[in-house]
Design an enzyme around this catalytic site. Sequence first.
Site, mmCIF file in Angstrom:
data_model
loop_
_atom_site.group_PDB
_atom_site.id
_atom_site.type_symbol
_atom_site.label_atom_id
_atom_site.label_comp_id
_atom_site.label_asym_id
_atom_site.label_seq_id
_atom_site.Cartn_x
_atom_site.Cartn_y
_atom_site.Cartn_z
ATOM 1 C CG HIS A 267 7.695 -7.183 0.941
ATOM 2 N ND1 HIS A 267 8.955 -6.654 1.080
ATOM 3 C CD2 HIS A 267 6.854 -6.276 1.494
ATOM 4 C CE1 HIS A 267 8.872 -5.478 1.703
ATOM 5 N NE2 HIS A 267 7.600 -5.224 1.956
ATOM 6 C CD GLU A 268 2.970 -6.435 1.170
ATOM 7 O OE1 GLU A 268 2.724 -6.154 2.346
ATOM 8 O OE2 GLU A 268 3.558 -5.652 0.379
ATOM 9 C CD GLU A 297 9.793 -2.489 4.055
ATOM 10 O OE1 GLU A 297 8.642 -2.398 4.515
ATOM 11 O OE2 GLU A 297 10.035 -2.669 2.852
#
Lengths: 497, 497
Positions: A267-268, A297
Amino acid sequence: MVFENPLIKEILEKYRLIWAIGHASSVMGWDSETYMPTEGVKDRAVARAELSLLHQQLILKPEFVELVEKAGQQEDLNDYEKGVVRVLQREIKIMKALPPWLVAELSKTTQEAMVVWREAKSRNDFNMFKPYLAKIFDLSRKAADYIGWEKHPYDALLDMYEEGLRTKDVVNLFDGLKPSLKQLIVKVTSAGKYPREHELEKIAYEPSKMEIVNKKILEFFKFPLGKRARLDVSAHPFTIDMGIHDVRITTRYEGVDFKRTMFSVIHEFGHALYQLQIDPALSYTPIGSGVSLGVHEGQSRFWENIVGRSKSFTEFIYPVLKENLEFVRKYTPEDIYYYFNTVRPSLIRVDADEVTYNMHILLRAELEMLMLNNEIKVDDLPELWSCKMDELLGVKPKTYAEGVLQDIHWSMGSIGYFPTYTLGNLLSAQMRYAMSKDIRLEEAVGNGEFDRIQEWQKERIHKWGATYPPKQLLEKALGESYNSEYLVKYLSEKYLS
Amino acid sequence: MVFENPLIKEILEKYRLIWAIGHASSVMGWDSETYMPTEGVKDRAVARAELSLLHQQLILKPEFVELVEKAGQQEDLNDYEKGVVRVLQREIKIMKALPPWLVAELSKTTQEAMVVWREAKSRNDFNMFKPYLAKIFDLSRKAADYIGWEKHPYDALLDMYEEGLRTKDVVNLFDGLKPSLKQLIVKVTSAGKYPREHELEKIAYEPSKMEIVNKKILEFFKFPLGKRARLDVSAHPFTIDMGIHDVRITTRYEGVDFKRTMFSVIHEFGHALYQLQIDPALSYTPIGSGVSLGVHEGQSRFWENIVGRSKSFTEFIYPVLKENLEFVRKYTPEDIYYYFNTVRPSLIRVDADEVTYNMHILLRAELEMLMLNNEIKVDDLPELWSCKMDELLGVKPKTYAEGVLQDIHWSMGSIGYFPTYTLGNLLSAQMRYAMSKDIRLEEAVGNGEFDRIQEWQKERIHKWGATYPPKQLLEKALGESYNSEYLVKYLSEKYLS
């Protein structure tokens, strides 16, 4: 040359100091979450307060404001130059609009509220937090009034996190999403193909082994560790950039349920990739970073869900898991795929799977709108939370801690932030379909050809930084702005076929 | 209350932003040397340049300068308040004196020179570095002229590192030291009690084991690791503070000759302790840090040599060494003591023992004085270096790399810096004798009662920060300023009795 207009060049020259303050704040922010000794917080707090005041002063310096206004009247600006003016005008507008007493009051109230919230959550005591929450909503409403709004005070707050987003957009998107998601959840959970729970969720791992896996994944993704990037450990995973040449991510190691640290890294990575692929010519300028939280996002959820939770990625990464995590050897790649994709309606947003996640956001967004419009009171929140949770996901919190007290956002004064999570989820699915016209995604992932995906994202979205406002960027990149249909389509295809 | 005068209070309020810029620069400096990814240097360089320009602007802001001038005319200032005025007046004077072209030219020349020096050193090519060195001495001489000096241009440069230090002081101190040291070196090396070499210098250790030893030592010293302090790894050991609540040290692990990393940790601890024991009421003010390089080095050398290389410390720490470093078990505490205290005239300053170390400084200081006064030319340096080395220590470099090219300082433009190393050595011995009136030092060290030593240093020296200029501080604390007799006495007692 990207910037040619002499006025813009003058603005950018003056902006370098503002950028430098931002850079310093990022380094301090990163340090605070990773290596700073505990009592260092005293000195850090003083430094950050001074620098944020200075930032505001520099942005509002009359000569600077005048230059930006003059530049805004130029007719022959190119897209980058227009972007510079747009971003600065937005910042000037907000900083001018908010009276210092309100900024100070919000800062003071939220500083205290964060401490009280932590305590209230651990004691499961909503009453303790109530007066702070009431004040934060009250101050936020005042801030919205100062900034100005069209149809709903929420407009002003949403816009701070997602430029151009209005309450009606959120309502429309969420109205389109809610019934389809509800149906989908019922179908997926009753079909039983995707498990509600998986025994791997209970299995402990060794952090040092898991770190090898995480780094291996980043290596496959060509994340420039040590060169332009870092991976560290912090209480809550985050991404932060010190500029285009230095982007850092963090994860945490809970010691059990290895997919959690793994997906937080992926995700990061998605956030970091956005930053790393911005055109270096935009360095040190107001458009040299991601344009909005929703678009950001979208990148992180794309890598986490569309890539990371896919069948082909599971197969691709399986040998690495097997090599480093002894207990994986008992499981087939298919087992692992189902472990990565358990689906269960649950109470805690941060643990939610991709099918149920957005219901958590819908709930919060609705409550925020009602609170801001004075249609409900702080006292009503716990009961409403419970009812809506039951309505949306069929589960009811037994405590405040697993209900209205679960998130930090409100205590920080971040009202209007939650919807950007769902925007990101929508966008991740939209990118998936747009990309599939050029790339056989499953095949590329299975072959480890991640660079093809990255190149696509770079050319369509990343390289522009904040040159275009989110809606315009997405229309340019995908032919349309946020649209909830693709997410429903993607989830149905993945979970019901 | 420490600060009561309203003018001073106004100055300190304005100073907080300057302090914050300094804090940010420290965090960035620490990060650059420890964790920053390599290409991050591009963004970091831009940010640091912008912030150092801002620092200068803020210091020279007319309103600020005027306030400081006005405060300087007040007659009822207390010592702390006088300290604030003194430190700020010094900084204003220097920043006003140096014309921007000279600052820019020095910065540009030294940036390039550091790169060329590294290359020249590795190629053993003095000619390559010569033009840069000539230019640096030329610009330094110009800087001295702009700042102003009394009897020798070196005066102005010395003063930048050690407030109030003049060329004649250095000459007097070094003249007192040189013959005694020379005699001492001959006696110690011919007596043969202290070895020239020790087999432990060749023995490899495991860095992770050595880290345990280092941390254990810091624990004995009550170094507040994790609370107000850190220990990290960097190419060159250093100490840096982000304020009084956050002080960080680094070491390196060469993998062989374990005393090197151990004494670098003890040395940096000495610096850090100074910073940690400053009165917290001086936080965020111009006097909230160590007063000069000499006084700072006095603290680090005290801990490194007077404490760390003593018999009683060797005995105290022996069990920890034995427990963590297997190879130590073959040696007695006495063996270890002699390993810690080998004495050999050698070519490289940073590897020198406490008996021969100051000769390296004398040599450099003499050359700096001659160069600055145009009595010699850059061309003369290698030959002079060689002759003086032979005269002082009886050894001659075979290459430029082990002679005139060995130190980074000149390439950085740090001319006038070297003498502070010897000031530190003098001071460490002075503190030893002054302290022995109150504390049986060997006994306290042997019993691990380090806090008694720390308390003594805190009350006499540390807590004052930069309130008093170095000479005045030392007279207050020890009854006299720098004096070379004690060092000779200490070394004679330790090495000849």
